[in-house]
Design a protein around this motif. Sequence first.
Motif, PDB file in Angstrom:
ATOM      1  N   LEU A 234       0.844  -1.192   0.000  1.00  0.00           N
ATOM      2  CA  LEU A 234       0.000   0.000   0.000  1.00  0.00           C
ATOM      3  C   LEU A 234       0.882   1.245   0.000  1.00  0.00           C
ATOM      4  O   LEU A 234       1.698   1.440   0.907  1.00  0.00           O
ATOM      5  N   PHE A 235       0.729   2.047  -1.056  1.00  0.00           N
ATOM      6  CA  PHE A 235       1.401   3.335  -1.149  1.00  0.00           C
ATOM      7  C   PHE A 235       0.390   4.388  -0.691  1.00  0.00           C
ATOM      8  O   PHE A 235      -0.662   4.558  -1.327  1.00  0.00           O
ATOM      9  N   PRO A 236       0.646   5.094   0.402  1.00  0.00           N
ATOM     10  CA  PRO A 236      -0.357   6.001   0.964  1.00  0.00           C
ATOM     11  C   PRO A 236      -0.869   7.060   0.007  1.00  0.00           C
ATOM     12  O   PRO A 236      -1.945   7.627   0.240  1.00  0.00           O
ATOM     13  N   ASP A 237      -0.143   7.344  -1.070  1.00  0.00           N
ATOM     14  CA  ASP A 237      -0.611   8.345  -2.025  1.00  0.00           C
ATOM     15  C   ASP A 237      -1.801   7.872  -2.851  1.00  0.00           C
ATOM     16  O   ASP A 237      -2.333   8.634  -3.657  1.00  0.00           O
ATOM     17  N   GLY A 238      -2.211   6.603  -2.671  1.00  0.00           N
ATOM     18  CA  GLY A 238      -3.418   6.154  -3.352  1.00  0.00           C
ATOM     19  C   GLY A 238      -3.268   4.943  -4.244  1.00  0.00           C
ATOM     20  O   GLY A 238      -4.175   4.620  -5.002  1.00  0.00           O
ATOM     21  N   GLU A 300      -2.939  10.716  -8.479  1.00  0.00           N
ATOM     22  CA  GLU A 300      -2.865  12.157  -8.224  1.00  0.00           C
ATOM     23  C   GLU A 300      -4.135  12.871  -8.661  1.00  0.00           C
ATOM     24  O   GLU A 300      -4.564  13.852  -8.043  1.00  0.00           O
ATOM     25  N   THR A 301      -4.748  12.396  -9.728  1.00  0.00           N
ATOM     26  CA  THR A 301      -5.948  13.059 -10.258  1.00  0.00           C
ATOM     27  C   THR A 301      -7.198  12.700  -9.468  1.00  0.00           C
ATOM     28  O   THR A 301      -8.226  13.364  -9.603  1.00  0.00           O
ATOM     29  N   ARG A 302      -7.129  11.652  -8.654  1.00  0.00           N
ATOM     30  CA  ARG A 302      -8.304  11.188  -7.912  1.00  0.00           C
ATOM     31  C   ARG A 302      -8.423  11.806  -6.528  1.00  0.00           C
ATOM     32  O   ARG A 302      -9.496  11.802  -5.936  1.00  0.00           O
ATOM     33  N   GLY A 303      -7.333  12.264  -5.986  1.00  0.00           N
ATOM     34  CA  GLY A 303      -7.361  12.714  -4.607  1.00  0.00           C
ATOM     35  C   GLY A 303      -7.196  11.549  -3.651  1.00  0.00           C
ATOM     36  O   GLY A 303      -7.081  10.391  -4.060  1.00  0.00           O
ATOM     37  N   ALA A 304      -7.211  11.855  -2.366  1.00  0.00           N
ATOM     38  CA  ALA A 304      -6.955  10.829  -1.356  1.00  0.00           C
ATOM     39  C   ALA A 304      -8.102   9.822  -1.300  1.00  0.00           C
ATOM     40  O   ALA A 304      -9.275  10.202  -1.362  1.00  0.00           O
ATOM     41  N   PRO A 305      -7.806   8.525  -1.177  1.00  0.00           N
ATOM     42  CA  PRO A 305      -8.864   7.514  -1.023  1.00  0.00           C
ATOM     43  C   PRO A 305      -9.631   7.738   0.277  1.00  0.00           C
ATOM     44  O   PRO A 305      -9.102   8.306   1.242  1.00  0.00           O
TER      45      PRO A 305
END
Length: 329
Positions: A234-238, A300-305
């Motif tokens: 899991l990469f915290p950036d999404g 990056e385009t989705r924002g944080a989960p």
Amino acid sequence: MDFDQPGMFTRADALASGYTDDDLRRSRADRTVLSIRRGYFVRSAVYRTLDSSAQHLLLAKAVLSDSADDAVLSHVSAAVLHGMPVWGIALDKAALTIGRSYASKRGRRRILHGTRLLDSDRMIIDGVPVTVPARTVIDLARAEGVEQAVCVGDHALHSGLTTAFELAEAIDDAAGRTGVGRARHAVGLMSSRSESVGESRSRLLFHNLGLPTPLLNQWVHDDSGAFVGRVDFLFPDGVIGEFDGEGKYESNPVRAVIDEKNRQNRLHDLGWVVVRWDWRDLSKPDVLVERLHGAFRRAETRGAPIGTYRSNLLPQSESEPPAGGSDPN
């Protein structure tokens, strides 16, 4: 030669059962019996049922039987006996260590290492003397590549065969021996949270190619707190990464694939970008890394989960049931 022996046997065993040297020669000629080494045999039908590690262990035990009383299985042979994975390590020679100071002796089927061997470095498994897990990991890390050593060490740590403290002690004991610097580097890369060779190799690939360091084996929940599944990386950036190893869906492959698809859809709905790979992808690291970079860009385009994630540090009996999740691979 109709010698119904389920495992390895010696010439003396065959003679004691009423067979002759001519019987052995004929059986070897028609390939119904194979010679492990001089004086040690196994029926071909038995040998074909064994994987490469079990075949190596026959050789190691045969070589040990004809060695000095103070010799122990070590290096790759010890790893096999301990049940450690030996991905990428040659299995054509048995490895032994004897507590005497001389240069290693390499033969056609044997490598004999002469180094200091403390009583605390030895143990007995099923009557076979062998180096303890920590010493085994460090010996392999000195002799083999970093990637192979990390795969062995990760398994030893994850399965509880050894601890980080014991590895640190074994490194200190190995001071001055060939390859100890390489071993120290490998130990620094080992993790008890990698659950398979595929996960270990993937993690090293991320490290070597400068990718962000992922969290390992995280438990993901949705915004209401419901458990969604456990993920390999899991990469915290999404971004979530999943290694699909052989045997991951063996128990009920059709049901498992459906569950896995549903699980991935739920992760996607939470805003995670999921990337999957297998053994073939690990042989093409540049392609895999580009796929991951593409996933980071999409994230990056989705924002944080939405939702949460955490490590599962509870004993297995107290863990949440991995509904829709994947088994360790």
